[in-house]
Design an enzyme around this catalytic site. Structure first.
Site, PDB file in Angstrom:
ATOM      1  N   HIS A 167       0.837  -1.203   0.000  1.00 46.83           N
ATOM      2  CA  HIS A 167       0.000   0.000   0.000  1.00 46.83           C
ATOM      3  C   HIS A 167       0.875   1.257   0.000  1.00 46.83           C
ATOM      4  O   HIS A 167       0.483   2.283  -0.555  1.00 46.83           O
ATOM      5  CB  HIS A 167      -0.912   0.023   1.222  1.00 46.83           C
ATOM      6  CG  HIS A 167      -2.018  -0.974   1.166  1.00 46.83           C
ATOM      7  ND1 HIS A 167      -1.848  -2.280   1.566  1.00 46.83           N
ATOM      8  CD2 HIS A 167      -3.311  -0.865   0.765  1.00 46.83           C
ATOM      9  CE1 HIS A 167      -2.991  -2.924   1.410  1.00 46.83           C
ATOM     10  NE2 HIS A 167      -3.889  -2.100   0.924  1.00 46.83           N
TER      11      HIS A 167
ATOM     12  N   ASP B 110      -4.411  -6.226  -7.730  1.00 51.25           N
ATOM     13  CA  ASP B 110      -4.685  -5.547  -6.466  1.00 51.25           C
ATOM     14  C   ASP B 110      -4.972  -4.082  -6.816  1.00 51.25           C
ATOM     15  O   ASP B 110      -4.843  -3.670  -7.979  1.00 51.25           O
ATOM     16  CB  ASP B 110      -3.478  -5.689  -5.533  1.00 51.25           C
ATOM     17  CG  ASP B 110      -3.867  -5.631  -4.067  1.00 51.25           C
ATOM     18  OD1 ASP B 110      -4.970  -5.147  -3.760  1.00 51.25           O
ATOM     19  OD2 ASP B 110      -3.071  -6.077  -3.223  1.00 51.25           O
TER      20      ASP B 110
END
Length: 561
Positions: A232, A303
């Site tokens: 992230h 993702d």
């Protein structure tokens, strides 16, 4: 000569395809009654370049209800998929109504292709759809119980709840190995460390999800477990070669590929000894390895492309989307809804119109998405396009699931160090119960077992200064009590518990989430129990062990050598 033969072969293939599609009337749509392969070809042939590209995009939305912009993407562009993220799910009824309204928009388009509606409902602490849904013990608890049937029914009951909301795709199971014990992003999301063991539990989880009627998605290929970095915020690097990956990280994926898992998520992960690009943006990884070497046939889904590990590597989101498409992903995810004229749309649409190879890749991805939708939505076990709002209270939380998750939590509890078990309180004993403000169930269960006690509360997320201040406070309070029971959920709470070492008091540690913070340096504790999650069922099970209601049989699913 070779070019001529290739041309002839292509001509006959196109002729055969045209002959097949010509038997389908012009007014046919997604729900027309024709063989899936034939109907998929027909639908693809009727889609514009804009529709083909939109079909391979998946957007999320902020706020409780879909934005006007997302509605436009569905109505005007034919967006293929949407994702329900954790910031808009406290009201499950609104989630169901939002899903229904989006599907209604999709059904008003000329081909009536329904949306894939996805979320991350892994169990444990990754639970994007909140509201009335069940907080479950999670993957590491399943690994500790060691029963594949626990993986099956965990997925089954999780899936039944989200299916009632119209969610048809779940980004679970996490099949990453807990190889790097310093990992904070995988941690207790993993079933454990042993590849074969994780493969077996993952297979059971996938079977349970499919039985309930929700599409499972194995993640994060090729494996996120051997790094402490979080994709992230940065691109994690895994320094192993192909042979090690093949005999370790790939094993769970091989199990699931042999089981025909319908979807795999590509991770924003760099394996520099295998390829120069992150797996999610690499044709070497997704085509040469996943499709060709591992023989995977299903959907490949990225993702979130808004993660630093993706757009940070590519330089910007439009280039990241382009690389992801070229790599061979079938669905490209963005956690935010792109503007209609944003470059990630205009640039890729222009490339599609100007470069045949790129267009062929988009068409192949759109065909695979449409074919997957036909197989799923016509299976007889699909999530409803329009959830029954009036029935949500009886479906969520799942009543049978509640009974199961309590029993599963009990099977997972691990006795790491046995001391005063069963615990019997003396008449004049003074007890201090210490834990996180965010875990009220911990204190509730303590009251049921202990009666009156003093409380010491601290936040789950603590900075170093706050953690040091809390540590000083509990150290100063400890002399006033005979027994201290503390919940350890992370490194900061372990730091607080460590300050009790010289107190001379009886210290009982209840570890939730990853057990790693208390694996060393806590010999002074009288008792250490592992629970692996902050689910209410886990707290009930932990205090049940403390009271002597049952003997814990869970096994730590990590190699401590």
């Amino acid at each position: 000569m070779k070019k001529f033969l290739s041309f002839v072969l292509s001509f006959f293939i196109l002729s055969a395809s045209f002959a097949q599609n010509s038997s389908i009337p012009e007014n046919a749509d997604f729900w027309s009654d024709y063989p899936n392969e034939q109907l998929a070809e027909f639908l693809i042939s009727k889609m514009s370049d804009e529709e083909l590209l939109a079909q391979i995009f998946m957007f999320g939305w902020a706020g409780e209800e879909p934005s006007a912009l997302l509605n436009q993407w569905v109505s005007d562009r034919g967006l293929g998929s949407v994702k329900v993220f954790g910031w808009n799910t406290d009201n499950t009824e609104k989630v169901a109504k939002s899903v229904s309204s989006l599907q209604e928009r999709a059904q008003k388009r000329h081909l009536r292709i329904p949306l894939f509606v996805a979320t991350d409902q892994e169990g444990g602490w990754i639970r994007h759809v909140k509201g009335d849904t069940t907080e479950t013990p999670g993957n590491m608890a399943i690994g500790a119980s060691q029963y594949p049937i626990d993986a099956y029914y965990s997925a089954y009951y999780i899936s039944r709840e989200i299916k009632a909301l119209g969610i048809n795709m779940n980004f679970a199971p996490t099949v990453d190995l807990y190889t790097n014990h310093d990992s904070s992003v995988i941690s207790s999301r993993s079933f454990g460390e042993d590849p074969e063991f994780v493969g077996q539990l993952s297979s059971a989880f996938v079977a349970g999800s499919i039985a309930a009627g929700v599409i499972p998605t194995a993640k994060h290929f090729p494996g996120h477990g051997d790094t402490s970095a979080d994709s992230h915020v940065k691109l994690p690097e895994v320094y192993i070669d192909y042979d090690v990956a093949d005999q370790r990280e790939f094993i769970p994926f091989k199990y699931l590929i042999s089981q025909n898992v319908p979807a795999i998520m590509s991770g924003h992960l760099l394996y520099p000894r295998i390829d120069k690009d992150p797996a999610s943006l690499s044709r070497v990884w997704l085509n040469d390895i996943l499709r060709e070497k591992l023989h995977y046939k299903g959907l490949i889904i990225t993702d979130d492309m808004m993660m630093q590990g993706a757009w940070g590597w590519a330089g910007n989101s439009s280039e990241a989307f382009k690389m992801a498409i070229e790599a061979g992903n079938d669905i490209i995810i963005s956690s935010r809804t792109a503007e209609l004229d944003e470059r990630l749309w205009t640039m890729n649409l222009a490339t599609m119109k100007n470069e045949k190879t790129f267009r062929d890749i988009v068409v192949a991805a759109a065909r695979r998405v449409v074919l997957s939708k036909l197989a799923y939505f016509k299976s007889g076990n699909a999530a409803p396009l329009y959830p029954e709002i009036a029935r949500l209270k009886e479906q969520i939380p799942d009543k049978d699931g509640q009974k199961f998750f309590l029993s599963q939590a009990c099977r997972s509890i691990t006795m790491y160090k046995k001391g005063s078990i069963p615990y019997k309180r003396n008449s004049n004993e003074k007890i201090l119960v210490a834990g996180q403000n965010q875990f009220p169930e911990f204190f509730d269960e303590a009251k049921k077992i202990l009666g009156d006690y003093a409380q010491f509360k601290f936040d789950y997320e603590l900075g170093p200064v706050q953690a040091d201040w809390m540590s000083n406070n509990i150290e100063a309070m400890a002399p006033n009590y005979d027994t201290i029971i503390i919940c350890v959920a992370n490194e900061r709470s372990a730091m607080i518990a460590k300050r009790l070492e010289k107190s001379g008091k009886r210290v009982i540690i209840m570890s939730v989430l990853t057990p790693v913070p208390v694996l060393t340096g806590f010999d002074f504790a009288d008792t250490i129990l592992f629970g692996y999650s902050y689910s209410p069922y886990t707290f009930k099970a932990l205090f049940g062990v403390l009271a002597g209601d049952f003997e814990p049989e869970g096994k730590l699913p990590l190699n401590l050598k």
